[in-house]
Design an enzyme around this catalytic site. Structure first.
Site, mmCIF file in Angstrom:
data_model
loop_
_atom_site.group_PDB
_atom_site.id
_atom_site.type_symbol
_atom_site.label_atom_id
_atom_site.label_comp_id
_atom_site.label_asym_id
_atom_site.label_seq_id
_atom_site.Cartn_x
_atom_site.Cartn_y
_atom_site.Cartn_z
ATOM 1 C CG HIS A 1 -1.264 6.930 -33.162
ATOM 2 N ND1 HIS A 1 -1.631 5.986 -34.094
ATOM 3 C CD2 HIS A 1 -2.230 6.898 -32.224
ATOM 4 C CE1 HIS A 1 -2.760 5.417 -33.737
ATOM 5 N NE2 HIS A 1 -3.144 5.944 -32.595
ATOM 6 C CG ASP B 1 -9.461 9.238 -36.126
ATOM 7 O OD1 ASP B 1 -8.850 10.303 -35.967
ATOM 8 O OD2 ASP B 1 -9.090 8.153 -35.619
ATOM 9 C CE1 TYR C 1 -5.795 3.536 -34.434
ATOM 10 C CE2 TYR C 1 -7.356 4.765 -35.772
ATOM 11 C CZ TYR C 1 -6.631 4.630 -34.609
ATOM 12 O OH TYR C 1 -6.744 5.572 -33.630
ATOM 13 C CE LYS D 1 -5.597 9.104 -34.652
ATOM 14 N NZ LYS D 1 -6.469 8.313 -35.541
#
Length: 318
Positions: free
Chosen positions: A120, A52, A57, A87
């Site tokens: 997201h 994930d 990120y 996302k």
């Protein structure tokens, strides 16, 4: 020996099978790309096949490099053995920006497609929102209908095998489903023994939307998480009695709610410990005790949107 992980079939798009436990790649404090890459390779060796990530990120590139290396080393035989989730970040949450956004993520990942692409958060942020939590004047209501049309286009083009959402309440899902051509396969939300999301889980089950739980341990090592899970007396008592860790008891309880989960550790032993939840079960009494724990609203929302009074934020239960 690598662990064997059960899979769940997503009842949308192309009926993809997804491993029920995935490795999260959001690191806090942040780590350098090489450290992230090596941790992902170690996770593949341990048996993880679901990873994930997210544009926000900063871990898409290390994940992509780790997959290339895993293929070179023969740790996996093909890309198809892996399930990759990424996302759509909130600054790209406009219809015309969505296909370019997923193409940027795919370039980072060195892949032709992702298995699952999620919205997201159910808000749009201005392009200058580079630090979280965002300022009030950087937060806008999400045009769910047009944004979802952009997500559907990602699926139609073969860039995402399945599409879904993250941090959506029942109200937001109602709005989405009222116009969706392709229903969301997944709603990824914060969920753990002290934030059990019962109403949302019941709603999603009725609608055929699979729940994936993030922060199943309460994100205790982050600036936005806390120690409510790892310091919980009930979980500690059950763990001691069963010869398990508190983390394993929490993860097992989440799994027994018929949801999948994403857990993050770059520590080799904890990575493997987190997979040790499939060959035992909680007793009915233990499950009842955990189900009766006091509930506290999840902690991740404020990290993104702060404490602003925003009428369109996440409604009730997230």
């Amino acid at each position: 020996m690598a662990a064997s992980i059960p899979e769940v079939t997503l009842h949308s798009c192309s009926a993809r099978s997804m491993p029920v436990i995935g490795m999260g790649t959001l690191a806090y404090p942040p780590v350098d790309p090489e450290t992230a890459k090596e941790a992902i390779l170690e996770a593949i060796r341990a048996g993880y096949r679901h990873f994930d990530t997210a544009f926000a990120y900063g871990s898409e590139k290390p994940l992509g490099e780790a997959v290339v290396e895993a293929l070179r080393l023969g740790l996996v035989k093909s890309r198809e053995e892996l399930f990759i989730t990424t996302k759509l970040w909130c600054t790209f949450a406009e219809k015309d920006s969505i296909v370019p956004a997923i193409k940027m993520s795919l370039s980072n990942l060195q892949m032709e497609y992702v298995d699952l692409y999620l919205i997201h958060w159910p808000v749009r942020l201005s392009k200058d929102a580079v630090r979280m939590p965002a300022q009030r004047d950087q937060i806008f209501e999400l045009d769910i209908k047009s944004v979802w049309e952009g997500m559907e286009e990602c699926h139609d083009l073969g860039l995402a095998k399945a599409i879904g959402v993250s941090n959506f309440s029942t109200k937001k899902l109602d709005l989405l489903l009222s116009s969706a051509r392709i229903p969301p396969a997944v709603n990824q939300v914060e969920m753990n023994p002290v934030w059990q999301q019962k109403q949302l889980r019941e709603y999603c089950s009725a609608k055929g939307i699979h729940i994936t739980a993030y922060s199943p341990l309460g994100a205790p090592t982050t600036k936005w998480g806390d120690g409510r899970i790892v310091e919980c007396d009930v979980l500690e008592e059950i763990a001691r009695a069963r010869g398990k860790t508190i983390a394993q008891v929490s993860l097992r309880w989440v799994y027994e709610q018929r949801v999948s989960l994403v857990t993050k550790s770059f520590d080799k032993q904890r990575m493997r410990d987190n997979l040790g939840i499939f060959d035992w079960s909680l007793t009915e009494e233990e499950s009842t005790r955990i189900g009766q724990l006091p509930q506290n609203k999840g902690v991740c929302f404020a990290n993104i949107l702060g404490q602003h009074d925003i009428s369109f934020e996440l409604d009730a239960e997230i």
